[in-house]
Design a protein around this motif. Sequence first.
Motif, short mmCIF file in Angstrom:
data_model
loop_
_atom_site.label_atom_id
_atom_site.label_comp_id
_atom_site.label_asym_id
_atom_site.label_seq_id
_atom_site.Cartn_x
_atom_site.Cartn_y
_atom_site.Cartn_z
N CYS A 1 27.10 -24.59 134.15
CA CYS A 1 25.95 -25.37 134.59
C CYS A 1 26.43 -26.74 135.02
O CYS A 1 27.59 -27.10 134.82
CB CYS A 1 24.90 -25.50 133.47
N GLY A 2 25.56 -27.54 135.58
CA GLY A 2 25.91 -28.88 135.99
C GLY A 2 26.09 -29.81 134.79
O GLY A 2 25.71 -29.47 133.67
N SER A 3 26.65 -30.99 135.05
CA SER A 3 26.92 -31.93 133.98
C SER A 3 25.65 -32.39 133.28
O SER A 3 25.68 -32.69 132.07
CB SER A 3 27.68 -33.15 134.54
N TRP B 1 23.40 -26.94 127.02
CA TRP B 1 24.07 -25.63 126.97
C TRP B 1 24.97 -25.56 125.75
O TRP B 1 24.95 -24.57 125.00
CB TRP B 1 24.87 -25.42 128.25
N ALA B 2 25.79 -26.61 125.54
CA ALA B 2 26.70 -26.62 124.39
C ALA B 2 25.94 -26.63 123.07
O ALA B 2 26.31 -25.95 122.11
CB ALA B 2 27.63 -27.85 124.47
N LEU C 1 31.23 -27.87 119.63
CA LEU C 1 31.97 -27.67 120.87
C LEU C 1 32.07 -28.99 121.63
O LEU C 1 31.10 -29.75 121.67
CB LEU C 1 31.28 -26.63 121.76
N GLU C 2 33.22 -29.25 122.21
CA GLU C 2 33.41 -30.39 123.09
C GLU C 2 33.97 -29.87 124.42
O GLU C 2 35.10 -29.39 124.47
CB GLU C 2 34.37 -31.41 122.47
N VAL C 3 33.16 -29.96 125.46
CA VAL C 3 33.58 -29.47 126.78
C VAL C 3 34.44 -30.52 127.46
O VAL C 3 34.03 -31.67 127.63
CB VAL C 3 32.36 -29.14 127.65
N GLN C 4 35.66 -30.15 127.82
CA GLN C 4 36.59 -31.04 128.51
C GLN C 4 36.60 -30.64 130.00
O GLN C 4 37.28 -29.69 130.38
CB GLN C 4 37.99 -30.92 127.91
N GLN D 1 34.54 -17.22 125.61
CA GLN D 1 35.09 -16.74 126.88
C GLN D 1 34.04 -15.95 127.65
O GLN D 1 34.01 -15.97 128.88
CB GLN D 1 36.33 -15.87 126.62
N MET D 2 33.19 -15.23 126.94
CA MET D 2 32.16 -14.43 127.58
C MET D 2 31.18 -15.32 128.35
O MET D 2 30.76 -15.00 129.46
CB MET D 2 31.39 -13.60 126.54
N PHE D 3 30.83 -16.49 127.74
CA PHE D 3 29.85 -17.37 128.35
C PHE D 3 30.46 -18.43 129.26
O PHE D 3 29.78 -18.93 130.16
CB PHE D 3 29.01 -18.07 127.27
N ALA D 4 31.72 -18.79 129.00
CA ALA D 4 32.28 -19.96 129.71
C ALA D 4 33.62 -19.68 130.38
O ALA D 4 34.20 -20.60 130.96
CB ALA D 4 32.44 -21.13 128.74
N GLY D 5 34.12 -18.45 130.30
CA GLY D 5 35.41 -18.15 130.92
C GLY D 5 35.36 -18.26 132.43
O GLY D 5 34.32 -18.01 133.06
N LEU D 6 36.47 -18.65 133.02
CA LEU D 6 36.52 -18.79 134.48
C LEU D 6 36.58 -17.45 135.18
O LEU D 6 36.15 -17.32 136.33
CB LEU D 6 37.74 -19.64 134.87
#
Length: 262
Positions: free
Chosen positions: A195-197, A203-204, A215-218, A242-247
Amino acid sequence: DEALLQSLAGKPRGLVKSFDNGRGRGVITDATSNRDLVVRDKDVTGGVLATGDVVEYQIKQGSSTGFSRAVMVSAIRRCSQGWQPKRILLCLSLGRGALAKHRLRQLGLDDGMKLSAEYRSQFSNLLAQHQLALASIMSRHSIASKGAVNLELAFDVFGSGFSMEAVKQEMADVAQGIIGKSLLKFVIQDCAAPCGSEAEEAWAGTLESRLGCNLEVQRTDRSIAVQAPAGSCREDFEACIQMFAGLDPLFVVRLPADTEPT
């Protein structure tokens, strides 16, 4: 508690809270458990006691009264005139949400309880290395911004001729070691919030509440730092995040080469 105190290395140490030479008895506050012990002049060696003396002793359970008392008491540091305790304050972050609650339970502080004798002894032993005495420890937790929970510790320390900042730093290191026992930390690479910033924090937060972690998103290096309760299964957290945020795509549909996409 008495069995635990007796199992600690060396003699227990404490501070003379009061001593009445006329009555021949007084009270010692144990530095490890913060409980009061009765002391009688017949159990004191090396001269009379005075309020503020730092002493070591053995603990004996009274056969008739049921109260614990100090025996084989000897002063290891005499109180000087006007000697007042100095207060050392520490503020430590425990994280947010379910993780913070878990760590408070690990420390025994979720219901306002005192730090356990095991943890108190670590601070007491550190101060003894500097020839200082721990009079008391006060602890409480508070809520900071964005639901973060802080652990606040206040130490009353007796002694003189020591660097407050140096001792405070050593005590902070001990405190970090204690609370670090209840934490699992790792970083998952090649991840990003889907999602956007502007929606990233929400989301986190939603994922944190589901997983019971922080969680800390870098965004710069496309990774997510995870803090979870000690003993958690790292592989489970990694698979879910990884399921929700993997590239990489969650799944791939391959069409025959001669099939026109619709």
